[in-house]
Design a protein around this motif. Structure first.
Motif, short mmCIF file in Angstrom:
data_model
loop_
_atom_site.label_atom_id
_atom_site.label_comp_id
_atom_site.label_asym_id
_atom_site.label_seq_id
_atom_site.Cartn_x
_atom_site.Cartn_y
_atom_site.Cartn_z
N TYR A 66 0.72 -1.09 0.09
CA TYR A 66 0.02 0.02 -0.02
C TYR A 66 0.83 1.11 -0.05
O TYR A 66 1.18 1.70 1.07
N PRO A 67 1.32 1.58 -1.09
CA PRO A 67 2.10 2.70 -1.26
C PRO A 67 1.86 4.01 -0.78
O PRO A 67 2.63 4.97 -0.23
N GLU A 68 0.37 4.14 -0.54
CA GLU A 68 -0.20 5.53 -0.19
C GLU A 68 -0.27 5.52 1.57
O GLU A 68 -0.89 6.56 1.86
N LYS A 69 -0.08 4.61 2.22
CA LYS A 69 -0.03 4.49 3.76
C LYS A 69 1.16 4.55 4.12
O LYS A 69 2.34 4.45 3.70
N LYS A 70 1.17 5.30 5.37
CA LYS A 70 2.08 5.30 6.42
C LYS A 70 3.27 4.17 6.35
O LYS A 70 4.18 3.95 6.03
N HIS A 71 2.49 3.13 6.73
CA HIS A 71 3.32 1.76 6.80
C HIS A 71 2.82 0.82 5.65
O HIS A 71 1.77 0.49 5.71
N GLY A 72 3.72 0.92 4.56
CA GLY A 72 3.03 0.58 3.35
C GLY A 72 3.06 -0.80 2.97
O GLY A 72 2.62 -1.32 1.80
N ILE A 73 3.43 -1.58 3.95
CA ILE A 73 3.32 -3.03 3.65
C ILE A 73 2.58 -3.90 4.63
O ILE A 73 2.99 -3.80 5.99
N ALA A 74 1.72 -4.60 4.28
CA ALA A 74 0.83 -5.60 5.12
C ALA A 74 1.28 -6.98 4.86
O ALA A 74 1.21 -7.51 3.99
N VAL A 75 1.91 -7.63 5.92
CA VAL A 75 1.99 -9.04 5.87
C VAL A 75 0.78 -9.59 6.33
O VAL A 75 0.27 -9.29 7.59
#
Length: 167
Positions: A66-75
């Protein structure tokens, strides 16, 4: 054996982990929640070993960028209780610039290749993994192809625009 409900599972999880369990929802009846990387192994161990839950099968580990979110990767972890015939999804958001999270190989041997694939495609480093190396791409590739910072196709093609693929 009585059927386990999503509400019972969330109640037990919040009793044990408190405010570390957030973002609770049930898309299409699939219990989904978020937690943090500092407790993910404890949460997964609880779900596996708890007699109410008995999530004894690790279906999948993957990631979403999710490049638009602060923490961009969800595992994302998908677990299945063969005993109770229910599934659950657990998400952990991590910093895309330092994508590190503890390994789940301590709980499930099957996590080994799933984590290697997630590392290869998204660049997530699973701390403590016994053999974290590429599994699909060549070692010298130098990029992680599922990150959305790379275009999908040749920009001159009109039938393969990124916006058609949610980018």
């Amino acid at each position: 054996m009585a059927e386990v409900t999503n509400q019972e599972l969330i109640q037990q999880l919040t009793e044990k982990f408190g405010e570390k369990i957030v973002g609770i929802n049930e898309p299409y009846g699939l219990l989904t929640f978020e937690t943090t990387k500092d407790v993910i192994i404890n949460v997964l161990a609880f779900l596996k070993q708890n007699t109410l839950a008995s999530f004894n099968f690790l279906t999948d580990i993957t990631a979403v960028h999710y490049p638009e979110k602060k923490h961009g990767i969800a595992v994302v972890y998908h677990l299945h209780s063969m005993v109770n015939k229910i599934r659950i999804r657990v998400k952990v958001f991590i910093d895309e610039h330092h994508p590190e999270i503890p390994t789940a190989t301590t709980l499930w041997n099957a996590a080994n290749w799933m984590e290697r694939e997630t590392y290869d495609l998204f660049g997530v480093k699973f701390e403590g993994h016994p053999d974290l190396r590429r599994i699909l791409n060549m070692d010298e590739l130098g990029v992680h192809p599922m990150l959305k910072q790379y275009p999908l196709e040749d920009p001159n093609r009109v039938d393969k625009k990124d916006e058609y693929f949610g980018r």
